[in-house]
Write a protein that holds these residues in place. Sequence first.
Motif, mmCIF file in Angstrom:
data_model
loop_
_atom_site.group_PDB
_atom_site.id
_atom_site.type_symbol
_atom_site.label_atom_id
_atom_site.label_comp_id
_atom_site.label_asym_id
_atom_site.label_seq_id
_atom_site.Cartn_x
_atom_site.Cartn_y
_atom_site.Cartn_z
ATOM 1 N N ASN A 1 0.917 -1.442 0.274
ATOM 2 C CA ASN A 1 0.326 -0.295 0.050
ATOM 3 C C ASN A 1 0.720 1.493 0.362
ATOM 4 N N ASN B 1 4.516 9.729 -0.478
ATOM 5 C CA ASN B 1 4.837 9.548 0.727
ATOM 6 C C ASN B 1 7.048 10.324 0.628
ATOM 7 N N ASP C 1 2.695 4.780 -1.085
ATOM 8 C CA ASP C 1 2.315 5.758 -2.055
ATOM 9 C C ASP C 1 3.800 6.529 -2.254
#
Length: 452
Positions: A262, A267, A264
């Motif tokens: 998960n 980030n 991203d």
Amino acid sequence: MKKLVSLVVAVAAMLGASCAHAQSYSLKQSIEYALQNRINLKMARNQQQIDKAQVGEIRATGLPQISAVFEAGDNFIQQQSFLPAEFFQDPDNPNSPEPGTFVPVTFTPIYTGNVIVSGSQLLFDGSYLIGLKAAKTYTELARKDLIQNEIDVAEQVSKAYYSVLVNRERLELLNQNLLRLDTLLWQTDVMFKNGVAEKLDVDRLRVSLNNLKVEKQKTERLLVLSEDLLKFQMGLNQKEPVYLTDELAEVEVEVAKTNTANFDYANRIEYSVLETQHSLAELNLRNINSGYLPKLYLNGRYGYNAASNEFNGMTRTRNWLEYGYVGAQLQVPIFDGLRKSYQAQQAKLTLNNTKLGFESLKQSIDLQLSQASADLTSSLEVLASQRENMELAEEIARVAKIKFQEGVGTNLEVVTAETDLRGAQTNYYSAMYDALIAKVNLDKATGTLLTK
């Protein structure tokens, strides 16, 4: 005995005084201290203020520009102009200049002066408007660069902090081993004196004890070096003592962190920095294209001129003549030798490179995530294996000692077991350090190392 007790009390008092003056830091506090005191971060914050000031400088060019000038001077060599001789023809004067010649005439007075107040206001300039947006975006880039530097500092401090914790734990364990081996040596020496053990048994244990002391000295020096490195990474004075409040047993290395499904990309600060650079590249292209637009200025002047062949005449009000001017200036670019066209070509290619940079950065981040996740998984497996080996080595050493003391085992078994135990302990703490470093690397790869 009294002397020994007094010595212990004195040492305890010295240690207490030393700890009283030492600063105590958890890992979080160490990072916070470094973020405030590292020299490179202070310089980065100064650069951020410089960038903000540059935005103000750009904004100032769009505000009214007003200046005042006062000038007074002595024309010690007065400038002359030529007039045709026909202006001075006098039929009754035989000395009149001949026709076709020129006569020098002085028009400039000896003393002149002027007072001018001038002003201009930018009414329209496409480059100025885009420049304001670019300046704000550049300030945002400087802010993100500072965050990236802070993340690097947090990584360096974390690794140095964990190094101190591991070396401190190793030293504590070595002290326990020394105490246990010293006790066993004393017991064996007593057994030797009673004829139960051989001198060879005593010598073997003494050799093992000496080797352990050497290893302790090395670990002590390594601990000092790791503390010095931590102080450096924190921006702390090397002469100041430091005390770490975190315990190695409290540090959690979660296996769940190895799952990066998960993740991203947003980030990662590097991705955010590239987004800002892309915006700057777009604004640069727009700025070049705006150079084809006209520029409009509002100008004005107001002042006085004075002239006299006597200096005192400059002080008379009637010798000062008032004047004023107000007008607009329109600058229309016509042809610049295709300079802006070539600049636009370069800007388009730079913008295209930033777009390609996103793909390159994503691939790099994916590789970092894969490596960091694999390293942490492998490190945790090795750590579990080394922990089991250390526990087994501890049990073997305990049993070998009991067997030797009961006379059913040999001293060689005890020495071998102690040597294997030290090796297992060294391997365990090495694996522990590797796991902690892998944890820091994964936190940085996922963009969760420094969260505010």
